[in-house]
Design a protein around this motif. Structure first.
Motif, PDB file in Angstrom:
ATOM      1  N   ILE A  23       0.843  -1.196   0.000  1.00 16.47           N
ATOM      2  CA  ILE A  23       0.000   0.000   0.000  1.00 16.47           C
ATOM      3  C   ILE A  23       0.879   1.247   0.000  1.00 16.47           C
ATOM      4  O   ILE A  23       2.030   1.219   0.457  1.00 16.47           O
ATOM      5  CB  ILE A  23      -0.951   0.032   1.215  1.00 16.47           C
ATOM      6  N   ARG A  24       0.303   2.320  -0.513  1.00 16.36           N
ATOM      7  CA  ARG A  24       0.993   3.614  -0.545  1.00 16.36           C
ATOM      8  C   ARG A  24      -0.072   4.680  -0.285  1.00 16.36           C
ATOM      9  O   ARG A  24      -1.167   4.627  -0.843  1.00 16.36           O
ATOM     10  CB  ARG A  24       1.656   3.809  -1.905  1.00 16.36           C
ATOM     11  N   TYR A  25       0.253   5.637   0.573  1.00 15.59           N
ATOM     12  CA  TYR A  25      -0.773   6.597   0.988  1.00 15.59           C
ATOM     13  C   TYR A  25      -0.124   7.921   1.402  1.00 15.59           C
ATOM     14  O   TYR A  25       1.061   7.960   1.771  1.00 15.59           O
ATOM     15  CB  TYR A  25      -1.580   6.029   2.158  1.00 15.59           C
ATOM     16  N   PRO A  26      -0.867   9.030   1.390  1.00 13.53           N
ATOM     17  CA  PRO A  26      -0.335  10.322   1.850  1.00 13.53           C
ATOM     18  C   PRO A  26      -0.524  10.469   3.355  1.00 13.53           C
ATOM     19  O   PRO A  26      -1.608  10.224   3.891  1.00 13.53           O
ATOM     20  CB  PRO A  26      -1.182  11.332   1.092  1.00 13.53           C
ATOM     21  N   GLY A  27       0.538  10.876   4.056  1.00 12.38           N
ATOM     22  CA  GLY A  27       0.417  11.161   5.473  1.00 12.38           C
ATOM     23  C   GLY A  27      -0.244  12.504   5.705  1.00 12.38           C
ATOM     24  O   GLY A  27      -0.577  13.226   4.753  1.00 12.38           O
ATOM     25  N   PRO A  28      -0.462  12.890   6.965  1.00 13.50           N
ATOM     26  CA  PRO A  28      -1.088  14.179   7.265  1.00 13.50           C
ATOM     27  C   PRO A  28      -0.313  15.361   6.693  1.00 13.50           C
ATOM     28  O   PRO A  28      -0.888  16.421   6.451  1.00 13.50           O
ATOM     29  CB  PRO A  28      -1.094  14.209   8.803  1.00 13.50           C
ATOM     30  N   TRP A  61      -3.011   8.404  13.801  1.00 15.31           N
ATOM     31  CA  TRP A  61      -1.963   7.791  12.982  1.00 15.31           C
ATOM     32  C   TRP A  61      -0.578   8.179  13.493  1.00 15.31           C
ATOM     33  O   TRP A  61      -0.353   9.305  13.950  1.00 15.31           O
ATOM     34  CB  TRP A  61      -2.126   8.249  11.541  1.00 15.31           C
ATOM     35  N   VAL A  62       0.344   7.233  13.444  1.00 16.18           N
ATOM     36  CA  VAL A  62       1.735   7.509  13.788  1.00 16.18           C
ATOM     37  C   VAL A  62       2.606   7.113  12.607  1.00 16.18           C
ATOM     38  O   VAL A  62       2.314   6.155  11.884  1.00 16.18           O
ATOM     39  CB  VAL A  62       2.176   6.748  15.059  1.00 16.18           C
ATOM     40  N   ASP A  63       3.666   7.864  12.429  1.00 16.55           N
ATOM     41  CA  ASP A  63       4.568   7.641  11.293  1.00 16.55           C
ATOM     42  C   ASP A  63       5.438   6.418  11.564  1.00 16.55           C
ATOM     43  O   ASP A  63       6.251   6.434  12.494  1.00 16.55           O
ATOM     44  CB  ASP A  63       5.435   8.881  11.094  1.00 16.55           C
ATOM     45  N   PRO A  64       5.312   5.346  10.787  1.00 18.62           N
ATOM     46  CA  PRO A  64       6.114   4.146  11.048  1.00 18.62           C
ATOM     47  C   PRO A  64       7.603   4.390  10.879  1.00 18.62           C
ATOM     48  O   PRO A  64       8.416   3.711  11.528  1.00 18.62           O
ATOM     49  CB  PRO A  64       5.593   3.138  10.016  1.00 18.62           C
ATOM     50  N   GLU A  65       7.988   5.357  10.056  1.00 20.22           N
ATOM     51  CA  GLU A  65       9.411   5.647   9.887  1.00 20.22           C
ATOM     52  C   GLU A  65       9.999   6.220  11.167  1.00 20.22           C
ATOM     53  O   GLU A  65      11.113   5.882  11.563  1.00 20.22           O
ATOM     54  CB  GLU A  65       9.615   6.626   8.718  1.00 20.22           C
ATOM     55  N   ARG A  66       9.251   7.094  11.836  1.00 17.04           N
ATOM     56  CA  ARG A  66       9.749   7.697  13.070  1.00 17.04           C
ATOM     57  C   ARG A  66       9.817   6.663  14.181  1.00 17.04           C
ATOM     58  O   ARG A  66      10.597   6.802  15.123  1.00 17.04           O
ATOM     59  CB  ARG A  66       8.852   8.857  13.471  1.00 17.04           C
TER      60      ARG A  66
END
Length: 394
Positions: A23-28, A61-66
């Motif tokens: 999946i690919r999506y735009p974050g906030p 939502w939390v950023d999985p990269e962070r």
């Protein structure tokens, strides 16, 4: 609904060469992100995308990269960037991280931390003999660090520190001296520290506050002590002369009038005439460092001789606070005298009752007079010295 290419209103799904779906999506912030994992079928991937869309809509939502940042790095930055931490607090936090947290959890990415992992960490340290009190401090620090990751940095959806009672410590009851015992202890100290012990107790002062007092801070006519500064020791060992521990620490404390002759004698014998001269110093005139106070003063031997071998210096203030509380004043006025912060710190600082503080000093004065009267009756010999001078206590 997705079209033939896998596109939809929010984000998209694509099939990888492996046959799994990503999946690919735009974050906030509008930046496109790839999902943290892949999925076996398109419908499963679409459900995952819908869940993320809902989290973003609800602000969860939390950023999985962070979440990939290691705990050791995040905690180190947390301590460095935390505003208004006192040097001794920074030293304590870094010690807890270094000795109790980082060796076990430091290499774990924040996003991988779980309640089960935290529970296992605590159980392992308890099994190695770490004290409940020390672990409670470490747990509270870890919880505070991760709470910032949840509430401020949006790295974690919730705090994994969810173990009931893990942050609670029940330290042993600290000893409280009677006025008689406090006088006995002062009598066991070197001459230049006789008034030091009594003033610390009767004015409910912290070590850094009493050692930072200057001659100008003592008003022996009004029977008050003004707390304007405190010595703080940096992790390097350097002594820093600065403001008290908190805004509430800036205060004027009433003292029993019975201490005035003791303080006058001390000022005459041990303190330079300048208004800025420190009231209490070592034999060579240097500030009294906490690190060598026990050795300099013979503290361990002195407390043993009065039958209180486990007494700590902070117990002088604890004793004074206990005596003050017995005067029957309100909690607000008592906390103002002690220089404590609370949820109503501003109110305490601005509206503390002077009359109530003087009532505390008067109550203490009566206790002090009982001890001093007993000494006077026990020693009518002229060689005992003038009234208020230091006399041996039987």
């Amino acid at each position: 609904m997705p079209n033939k290419e896998g596109h939809r209103h929010f984000g998209n799904v694509r099939k990888l060469p492996s046959g799994r779906f990503q999946i690919r999506y735009p974050g906030p912030d509008g930046r496109m992100r790839n999902g943290a994992e892949t999925y076996p079928t398109r419908p499963v991937a679409l459900r995952a995308l819908s869940i993320i869309e809902g989290q973003i809509t609800r602000g969860e939502w939390v950023d999985p990269e962070r979440g990939k940042v290691l705990l050791r790095d995040y905690a180190d930055r947390w301590v460095t960037q935390r505003p208004n931490l006192r040097p001794r607090t920074v030293e304590l936090y870094r010690m807890l991280l270094r000795n109790h947290i980082t060796p076990y959890l430091g290499g774990v990415p924040l996003g991988k931390l779980s309640t089960a992992m935290v529970r296992e960490w605590r159980a392992e340290l308890l099994g190695k003999g770490r004290s409940v009190s020390t672990l409670a401090k470490a747990y509270r620090l870890l919880r505070a660090v991760l709470m910032t990751a949840v509430n401020e940095d949006n790295i974690l959806p919730r705090n994994p520190c969810r173990i009931p009672g893990a942050g609670t410590e029940s330290p042993a009851e600290r000893p409280t001296l009677t006025v008689r015992q406090m006088y006995d202890l002062a009598g066991e100290m070197p001459d230049r520290l006789f008034a030091f012990v009594l003033l610390t107790a009767f004015a409910s002062l912290r070590y850094g506050e009493v050692t930072a007092l200057q001659r100008m801070d003592l008003d022996l006519v009004a029977c008050t002590v003004r707390v304007r500064h405190a010595f703080v020791r940096r992790p390097s060992g350097e002594l820093v002369y600065g403001p008290p521990k908190s805004k509430a620490g800036l205060r004027t404390v009433s003292i029993p009038s019975g201490l005035v002759p003791v303080l006058r004698r001390h000022l005459d014998e041990f303190v330079d005439a300048e208004a800025t001269a420190l009231v209490f110093t070592g034999p060579k005139g240097a500030p009294l460092k906490r690190t060598n106070f026990n050795e300099l003063s013979g503290w361990k031997e002195a407390v043993a001789r009065i039958g209180k071998p486990d007494l700590h210096f902070h117990d002088l203030r604890h004793s004074g606070n206990t005596w003050a509380a017995a005067a029957g004043v309100s909690t607000r006025d008592l906390m103002a005298r002690m220089g404590h912060d609370s949820m109503n710190a501003a109110l305490i600082y601005q509206h503390a009752s002077t009359e109530a503080d003087q009532a505390i000093a008067s109550a203490l004065d009566a206790r002090l007079a009982e001890v001093q009267d007993g000494d006077d009756q026990a020693g009518d010999d002229p060689e005992d010295g003038p009234a208020g001078a230091r006399v041996p206590v039987a």
